[in-house]
Design a protein around this motif. Sequence first.
Motif, PDB file in Angstrom:
ATOM      1  N   THR A   1     -68.781 -12.185  77.657  1.00 17.99           N
ATOM      2  CA  THR A   1     -68.417 -10.800  77.329  1.00 17.99           C
ATOM      3  C   THR A   1     -69.529 -10.120  76.545  1.00 17.99           C
ATOM      4  O   THR A   1     -70.061 -10.667  75.601  1.00 17.99           O
ATOM      5  CB  THR A   1     -67.127 -10.777  76.473  1.00 17.99           C
ATOM      6  OG1 THR A   1     -66.066 -11.369  77.212  1.00 17.99           O
ATOM      7  CG2 THR A   1     -66.725  -9.351  76.136  1.00 17.99           C
ATOM      8  N   ASP A   2     -69.842  -8.916  76.983  1.00 17.28           N
ATOM      9  CA  ASP A   2     -70.830  -8.081  76.310  1.00 17.28           C
ATOM     10  C   ASP A   2     -70.079  -7.257  75.264  1.00 17.28           C
ATOM     11  O   ASP A   2     -68.976  -6.793  75.517  1.00 17.28           O
ATOM     12  CB  ASP A   2     -71.414  -7.131  77.372  1.00 17.28           C
ATOM     13  CG  ASP A   2     -72.649  -6.399  76.887  1.00 17.28           C
ATOM     14  OD1 ASP A   2     -73.165  -6.752  75.823  1.00 17.28           O
ATOM     15  OD2 ASP A   2     -73.084  -5.482  77.607  1.00 17.28           O
ATOM     16  N   THR A   3     -70.624  -7.100  74.086  1.00 15.93           N
ATOM     17  CA  THR A   3     -69.916  -6.281  73.091  1.00 15.93           C
ATOM     18  C   THR A   3     -70.821  -5.172  72.587  1.00 15.93           C
ATOM     19  O   THR A   3     -72.006  -5.150  72.858  1.00 15.93           O
ATOM     20  CB  THR A   3     -69.468  -7.117  71.874  1.00 15.93           C
ATOM     21  OG1 THR A   3     -70.635  -7.609  71.208  1.00 15.93           O
ATOM     22  CG2 THR A   3     -68.591  -8.273  72.272  1.00 15.93           C
TER      23      THR A   3
ATOM     24  N   LYS B   1     -78.590  -7.547  75.023  1.00 16.47           N
ATOM     25  CA  LYS B   1     -77.327  -8.216  75.377  1.00 16.47           C
ATOM     26  C   LYS B   1     -76.905  -7.885  76.807  1.00 16.47           C
ATOM     27  O   LYS B   1     -76.604  -8.779  77.597  1.00 16.47           O
ATOM     28  CB  LYS B   1     -76.203  -7.787  74.408  1.00 16.47           C
ATOM     29  CG  LYS B   1     -76.483  -8.152  72.964  1.00 16.47           C
ATOM     30  CD  LYS B   1     -75.399  -7.636  72.035  1.00 16.47           C
ATOM     31  CE  LYS B   1     -75.366  -6.131  71.944  1.00 16.47           C
ATOM     32  NZ  LYS B   1     -76.615  -5.530  71.436  1.00 16.47           N
ATOM     33  N   SER B   2     -76.902  -6.592  77.128  1.00 19.58           N
ATOM     34  CA  SER B   2     -76.462  -6.207  78.474  1.00 19.58           C
ATOM     35  C   SER B   2     -77.431  -6.719  79.522  1.00 19.58           C
ATOM     36  O   SER B   2     -77.016  -7.145  80.603  1.00 19.58           O
ATOM     37  CB  SER B   2     -76.327  -4.681  78.572  1.00 19.58           C
ATOM     38  OG  SER B   2     -75.407  -4.212  77.614  1.00 19.58           O
ATOM     39  N   SER B   3     -78.710  -6.710  79.197  1.00 18.62           N
ATOM     40  CA  SER B   3     -79.705  -7.217  80.151  1.00 18.62           C
ATOM     41  C   SER B   3     -79.449  -8.688  80.438  1.00 18.62           C
ATOM     42  O   SER B   3     -79.557  -9.128  81.583  1.00 18.62           O
ATOM     43  CB  SER B   3     -81.120  -7.090  79.577  1.00 18.62           C
ATOM     44  OG  SER B   3     -81.381  -5.764  79.227  1.00 18.62           O
TER      45      SER B   3
ATOM     46  N   ALA C   1     -76.339   1.819  74.166  1.00 21.51           N
ATOM     47  CA  ALA C   1     -76.132   2.134  75.572  1.00 21.51           C
ATOM     48  C   ALA C   1     -74.747   1.662  76.027  1.00 21.51           C
ATOM     49  O   ALA C   1     -74.115   2.276  76.867  1.00 21.51           O
ATOM     50  CB  ALA C   1     -77.220   1.483  76.416  1.00 21.51           C
ATOM     51  N   THR C   2     -74.280   0.589  75.451  1.00 24.77           N
ATOM     52  CA  THR C   2     -72.986   0.035  75.845  1.00 24.77           C
ATOM     53  C   THR C   2     -71.971   0.200  74.735  1.00 24.77           C
ATOM     54  O   THR C   2     -72.239  -0.175  73.606  1.00 24.77           O
ATOM     55  CB  THR C   2     -73.055  -1.501  76.020  1.00 24.77           C
ATOM     56  OG1 THR C   2     -74.348  -1.863  76.415  1.00 24.77           O
ATOM     57  CG2 THR C   2     -72.016  -1.985  76.976  1.00 24.77           C
ATOM     58  N   LEU C   3     -70.831   0.699  75.047  1.00 21.66           N
ATOM     59  CA  LEU C   3     -69.746   0.730  74.065  1.00 21.66           C
ATOM     60  C   LEU C   3     -68.552  -0.058  74.537  1.00 21.66           C
ATOM     61  O   LEU C   3     -67.725  -0.495  73.768  1.00 21.66           O
ATOM     62  CB  LEU C   3     -69.289   2.161  73.793  1.00 21.66           C
ATOM     63  CG  LEU C   3     -70.095   2.959  72.806  1.00 21.66           C
ATOM     64  CD1 LEU C   3     -69.306   4.156  72.361  1.00 21.66           C
ATOM     65  CD2 LEU C   3     -70.481   2.117  71.610  1.00 21.66           C
TER      66      LEU C   3
HETATM   67 MG    MG Z   1     -75.744  -3.062  75.691  1.00 21.52          MG
END
Ligand code: MG
Length: 440
Positions: free
Chosen positions: A262-264, A222-224, A242-244
């Motif tokens: 939006t990244d979740t 997702k973040s990528s 990795a992402t919060l």
């Molecule tokens: Mg992430």
Amino acid sequence: MQVEDETIPTQLIENRTPVERAILVGAPTREVSQRTAEEHLEELARLAETAGGEVIAVIRQRIDAPNARFFIGEGKARELRNLLNTTEANLVIFDDELSPAQGKNLEDLLGVRVMDRPELILDIFATRARTREAKMQVELAQLEYLLPRLRRMWSHLSRIRGGIGLRGPGETQLETDRRLIGTRISDLKKKLREVARARAVQRKGREGEFRAALVGYTNAGKSSLLRALSGADLFVGDRLFATLDSATRTVDVGSGHQALLTDTVGFIRKLPHHLIASFRSTLEEAREADLLLHVIDASEPDWEEHREVVQEVLADLDLTHRPQLLVFNKTDRITHEEEATLRARIRALENTPAVFVSALREESLIRVRDALKARIRSGLKEIRVSLPAGDGETLAALYREGEVLARRGNGTKVEVDVRLPAAFLGRLLGRDGIEILERV
Ligand code: MG
Ligand code: GDP
């Protein structure tokens, strides 16, 4: 216990410093397939390693139903104790959630720390949270997990702090702590409600813009994808969670259109429900999204189970009614044949539209941009508008807010064919000298 208000919870649940050698316990019911059971244990091992532990053994048992005392059978529990005696392990991690009583009984029997998957996930979240909001959300979830298990945690703590004259807490001390934690919980809830209100205001300001949210299993990419689509510098890591903190970026989809993406936080099976509840406000972004981009790792053999887990969490959050686009990512890691099999499988599954991309291949991302653009356009009204030739301001607004398809001038008037958001169309009608010639 003498501690300051702000530090109570983190001190009580600090458990990540020592290198822990763990034995994992998987006790699925008989319906779970062998492959799935092993997959779950592999994922648990990854989680344990992510939390800084070292896995030295794995114990398995098939159960009909959890044993009320030990979750696993009593004979198996004794086998586990024997294994602990012959290894260096100082931690036992269950793949399933243990009741407070089961946790306590197991620790009494085994003489080492016993955790379950939810607690492990909470621990990882605690080390990942960056923003004030995420920190509060994790702390709240941890405290709610802790409260019914306080007696066990306390005996664990007093073992660690044995040297400072702590011979195990008396009932009074336990009660005091319960009260302190209770106060902290309501405090956190109040603060989080304030943050949620501020977010709602912020969202209001973005009304009229097309919004999409990335959801999906942890590590799906997702973040990528957000980074690749927006060019923003975001943290990407080959590790779980990795992402919060949710991040929102503007994505250019072409033809002058933009979407807010939006990244979740990623989902995972057996995600503690406290955690889902406390992340509710972060996930509000997803609730108000016009479209959910459900990212799936195409190279993951278990993608269907992952997808179901994500659907369950979305259902938990009341989000299943949102339109979805399946984004199969990491196609660079599969062959054309595998991709063809996947496509056939998806067609057989249901009608959710799907695209195949790789975050590493910029040219493939046009498929996501096009899908976003199509959604944006379907929410637009196509009109022919006539405006005074000198009205540069309105003309600029048309270019800015909509998608201009054609433009003709005859000296005093300009005619523009344009696709516009309904909200903007309303505002346009209020301007002087503007005439809507045609609605398509
Ligand atoms: Mg992430
Ligand atoms: P998230 O948890 O869903 O946000 O996943 P991340 O974006 O942090 O990515 C998880 C891991 O997968 C990272 O190591 C990425 O580099 C990797 N990754 C993401 N997208 C792709 C892709 O399209 N192809 C390949 N080969 N790796 C990818």
